[in-house]
Design a protein around this motif. Structure first.
Motif, PDB file in Angstrom:
ATOM      1  N   ALA A 271       0.845  -1.201   0.000  1.00  0.00           N
ATOM      2  CA  ALA A 271       0.000   0.000   0.000  1.00  0.00           C
ATOM      3  C   ALA A 271       0.874   1.242   0.000  1.00  0.00           C
ATOM      4  N   ALA A 272       1.945   1.214   0.805  1.00  0.00           N
ATOM      5  CA  ALA A 272       2.853   2.359   0.873  1.00  0.00           C
ATOM      6  C   ALA A 272       3.550   2.550  -0.471  1.00  0.00           C
TER       7      ALA A 272
ATOM      8  N   ARG B  79       2.360   1.626  -3.480  1.00  0.00           N
ATOM      9  CA  ARG B  79       1.355   2.179  -4.398  1.00  0.00           C
ATOM     10  C   ARG B  79       1.215   3.675  -4.189  1.00  0.00           C
ATOM     11  N   ASN B  80       1.258   4.048  -2.917  1.00  0.00           N
ATOM     12  CA  ASN B  80       1.041   5.449  -2.582  1.00  0.00           C
ATOM     13  C   ASN B  80       2.190   6.339  -3.036  1.00  0.00           C
ATOM     14  N   SER B  81       3.435   5.848  -2.872  1.00  0.00           N
ATOM     15  CA  SER B  81       4.566   6.748  -3.103  1.00  0.00           C
ATOM     16  C   SER B  81       5.186   6.600  -4.489  1.00  0.00           C
TER      17      SER B  81
ATOM     18  N   PHE C   2      -2.039   5.527 -10.841  1.00  0.00           N
ATOM     19  CA  PHE C   2      -2.911   4.727 -11.707  1.00  0.00           C
ATOM     20  C   PHE C   2      -3.858   5.601 -12.507  1.00  0.00           C
TER      21      PHE C   2
ATOM     22  N   LEU D  88     -13.115   7.809 -10.172  1.00  0.00           N
ATOM     23  CA  LEU D  88     -13.093   8.960  -9.264  1.00  0.00           C
ATOM     24  C   LEU D  88     -14.170   8.742  -8.204  1.00  0.00           C
TER      25      LEU D  88
ATOM     26  N   LEU E 207      -6.579  12.917  -2.709  1.00  0.00           N
ATOM     27  CA  LEU E 207      -6.713  11.645  -1.988  1.00  0.00           C
ATOM     28  C   LEU E 207      -5.385  10.910  -1.709  1.00  0.00           C
ATOM     29  N   PRO E 208      -4.518  10.688  -2.722  1.00  0.00           N
ATOM     30  CA  PRO E 208      -3.271   9.970  -2.429  1.00  0.00           C
ATOM     31  C   PRO E 208      -2.415  10.724  -1.413  1.00  0.00           C
TER      32      PRO E 208
ATOM     33  N   MET F  24      -3.496  12.532   1.007  1.00  0.00           N
ATOM     34  CA  MET F  24      -4.087  12.340   2.338  1.00  0.00           C
ATOM     35  C   MET F  24      -3.518  11.079   2.973  1.00  0.00           C
ATOM     36  N   TYR F  25      -3.403  10.019   2.148  1.00  0.00           N
ATOM     37  CA  TYR F  25      -2.907   8.753   2.707  1.00  0.00           C
ATOM     38  C   TYR F  25      -1.400   8.765   2.915  1.00  0.00           C
ATOM     39  N   SER F  26      -0.703   9.784   2.365  1.00  0.00           N
ATOM     40  CA  SER F  26       0.732   9.841   2.667  1.00  0.00           C
ATOM     41  C   SER F  26       1.007  10.867   3.753  1.00  0.00           C
TER      42      SER F  26
ATOM     43  N   VAL G 219       0.247  14.173   4.047  1.00  0.00           N
ATOM     44  CA  VAL G 219       0.576  15.564   3.726  1.00  0.00           C
ATOM     45  C   VAL G 219      -0.486  16.474   4.354  1.00  0.00           C
TER      46      VAL G 219
ATOM     47  N   PRO H 146      -3.272  19.351   5.011  1.00  0.00           N
ATOM     48  CA  PRO H 146      -4.345  19.789   4.117  1.00  0.00           C
ATOM     49  C   PRO H 146      -3.948  20.973   3.236  1.00  0.00           C
TER      50      PRO H 146
ATOM     51  N   ARG I 252      -1.604  19.837   0.556  1.00  0.00           N
ATOM     52  CA  ARG I 252      -2.370  18.973  -0.343  1.00  0.00           C
ATOM     53  C   ARG I 252      -3.125  19.810  -1.369  1.00  0.00           C
TER      54      ARG I 252
END
Lengths: 222, 407
Positions: A81-82, A84-86, A90, A97, A109-110, A112-114, A116, A118, A121
């Motif tokens: 997952a990490a 994919r995120n960094s 895709f 969406l 969104l990506p 947010m999961y890393s 960063v 607001p 972002r």
């Protein structure tokens, strides 16, 4: 010179009850930094399975996979997952969406999961959205946009984390020819700027934009 | 590198708003559960404190009351009363008692000039004021001198004063009871306890109809016989009251050939019994409320499962862009808990308002104790967390590829 993607002997089998169906039967492939690769093949050839494995959404049954120097084939799901995120962005055929979020929030969104903040972002999302020509559509919901615009939002989302590689799965499959051509131009421009792109397509006209073509037939490189 | 709790809350609230009707219905379920815990537990507490207040008004926890045992079949015809001699004997055997009051009573007509009123005439010792924790607030109460002299004096309750004298000052006046003229030397404090029911009835109104005279006056100038039906005793503390009760039981059995001719009741013992009963009641009611809260929880769990199903593709997208399974898990649990927090909060507010309405109707304050509110909120949140876990587990275990292609 090492490739950004190096795979060797990748096999993938699906179990359907007692029957085992081989989807990939030993694939070796190296993709270099800055390459634009089109993976082609008829439906059922295993090209989507290959992309899922390359995109760290799935793991191979056997074989080795190195992405940007890291051994992916032995990683746990949380680590994937990490990755994919960094490292990965895709772009899907059906845009994917989130309908209840506006354009900017979708792109954020990506980030947010890393983790960063607001404010950063929002700034970064606006930057990438203006790069794809949607700087004036930040507050729109996906349903208020055309197909081509939606796909540009998806490209912005894929770019927002500065990924090492962008995966595109039939990105023009749901678009009319004009919009499809626009999207391909964006990919060409990204390639020209040095981005590494892997695109799955069954359309040879689309594939002509790529610098390298890889054909998959019956789970093998043909 | 993960989504923060704050982000989860923002996502949860956004989601909550986008499904207004569903959220409202689930909140209603939680609201009712939380509210019922608060209201019912507080009502039980209210009844409990009213009953304890009643006991305090009736002499407190140190009071022990003795009268004849109506359940005893007195075949041997043993005397069901005490003589003065026996009273003195008992008194000498229980020096630890802080007050001892023998009493006789009779329902009689009392008159002043042309006014008449029925009341309870009681012959008592000065200790009556100590045992009942009730004395004269105007004039004075009966003293030892009155008893020694069998004085013709009376202390009357407020009801008798109102009926016989109206607004006139009764002190020093003579009232006639059974053709005997008695001088009013005091007025008892007004007894009042709000009735735990309808209207403004005074639960202790009957005590204001008492007229108290020295016991000796009652015996020597009234019945002529020292047949004392009741004895009340006061212990130094509620704990000692129970020991004193057992001691008195032994003494009374000795006086009446080992037969249970008398009944002995200790307020403390009754209070302890009552305490136990109320505790059982509280536990039972709490569990009933908890079950209803769980039913709401199961319904919400079900709804959240349906939500997860609907959002399969969304979860796939989130996983594809780098959400970890824990991020998805936290997001769903937080959403469930948000619903429970909102429902619980409204439940507390509605519960407290309902209590104030009920208080107004009963005419007595019923206040939700802090522990009641804490219990209600804590159980609501626990149920929320427990029922949120299952849908969250389902969501975070979705396969990203299948989720992305879910239609």
């Amino acid at each position: 010179m090492n490739g950004i993607i190096e795979i060797s002997g990748i096999e993938k089998e699906y179990r359907m009850g007692k029957i085992t169906v081989p989807a990939l039967r030993g694939i070796d492939l190296t993709i270099m930094q800055g390459e634009f690769v089109a993976i082609m093949g008829p439906s059922g050839s295993g090209k989507s399975t290959l992309m899922h494995i390359l995109g760290c959404l799935d793991t191979p049954t056997s074989g080795d996979y190195f992405l940007d120097g890291e051994k992916i084939s032995a990683m746990k799901k949380s680590k994937l997952a990490a990755i994919r995120n960094s490292k990965i962005g895709f772009v899907f055929q059906t845009f994917n969406l989130l309908p209840h979020l506006n354009v900017q929030k979708n792109v954020e969104l990506p980030l947010m999961y890393s983790g960063v903040s607001p404010r950063k972002r929002a700034a970064r999302a606006r930057e990438v959205l203006s790069d794809v020509g949607l700087g004036d559509r930040l507050r729109h919901k996906p349903s208020e946009l055309s197909g081509g615009q939606r796909q540009r939002v998806a490209i912005a989302r894929a770019l927002v984390n500065n990924p090492a590689i962008i995966f595109a799965d039939e990105p023009t499959g749901n678009l009319d020819s004009v919009s499809g051509s626009d999207i391909l131009t964006i990919f060409s421009n990204l390639h020209a700027k040095g981005h590494t792109i892997v695109m799955v397509t069954h359309d040879s006209a689309v594939a002509t934009r790529a610098s390298t073509r890889v054909n998959i037939v019956d789970g093998l490189i043909g | 590198m993960a989504i923060s709790i704050k982000e989860s809350i923002v996502a949860g609230v956004t989601d909550f708003w986008s499904r207004k009707i569903r959220s409202a219905v689930t909140i209603l379920g939680i609201l009712l559960g939380t509210m019922s815990i608060i209201v019912v537990l507080s009502l039980v507490n209210g009844i409990y404190s009213t009953t304890t207040a009643w006991m305090t008004e009736r002499g407190g926890l140190t009071k022990i009351a003795i009268d004849n045992n109506r359940e005893y079949d007195n075949a041997q015809n043993l005397p069901e009363y005490f003589t003065l001699q026996e009273i003195e004997l008992i008194k000498s055997l229980i020096p630890e008692a802080t007050a001892v009051n023998p009493q006789m009573s009779s329902w009689l007509s009392m008159s002043y000039r042309d006014k008449k009123e029925n009341g309870l005439l009681m012959g008592v010792y000065p200790d009556y004021a100590l045992v009942e924790e009730w004395t004269a607030d105007r004039g004075r109460f009966i003293n030892d001198f009155d008893v020694n002299q069998s004085a013709d004096v009376v202390v009357i309750g407020t009801k008798i004063r109102d009926e016989l004298f109206g607004s006139k000052n009764p002190l020093g006046q003579f009232i006639t009871i059974n053709d005997r003229r008695l001088q009013v030397i005091g007025i008892m404090e007004h007894k009042f306890l709000k009735n735990n029911g309808i209207g403004n009835a005074n639960a202790l109104g009957w005590m204001n109809r008492r007229a108290l005279i020295p016991l000796s006056t009652m015996i020597h100038k009234g019945t002529g016989q020292d047949h004392i039906e009741e004895l009340t005793v006061k212990a130094a503390s509620p704990e000692e009251a129970i020991d004193l009760k057992y001691k008195l039981e032994a003494i009374l059995l000795n006086l009446r050939a080992g037969q249970p001719v008398f009944r002995i009741e200790s307020n403390m013992e009754q209070a302890e019994e009552m305490q136990k009963n109320f505790q059982t009641m509280r536990i039972i009611i709490f569990f009933i409320s908890l079950v209803s809260l769980f039913v709401a929880g199961i319904v919400i769990s079900n709804i959240m499962l349906a939500t997860v199903q609907e959002r399969t593709r969304e979860i796939g997208i989130r996983l594809a862009v780098g959400a970890r399974r824990t991020d998805i898990f936290i997001q769903i649990v937080v959403q469930t808990i948000i619903i429970f927090i909102i429902g619980g909060f409204i439940g507390v507010v509605v519960g407290l308002s309902l209590l104030s309405v009920v208080s107004g109707y009963l005419g007595q304050p019923i206040i939700a104790a802090r522990w009641v509110i804490i219990t209600a909120v804590a159980s609501t949140l626990c149920v929320g967390a427990i029922t949120g876990i299952f849908p969250a587990l389902k969501a975070c275990n979705l396969d990203p590829i299948k989720a992305l292609h879910y239609e």
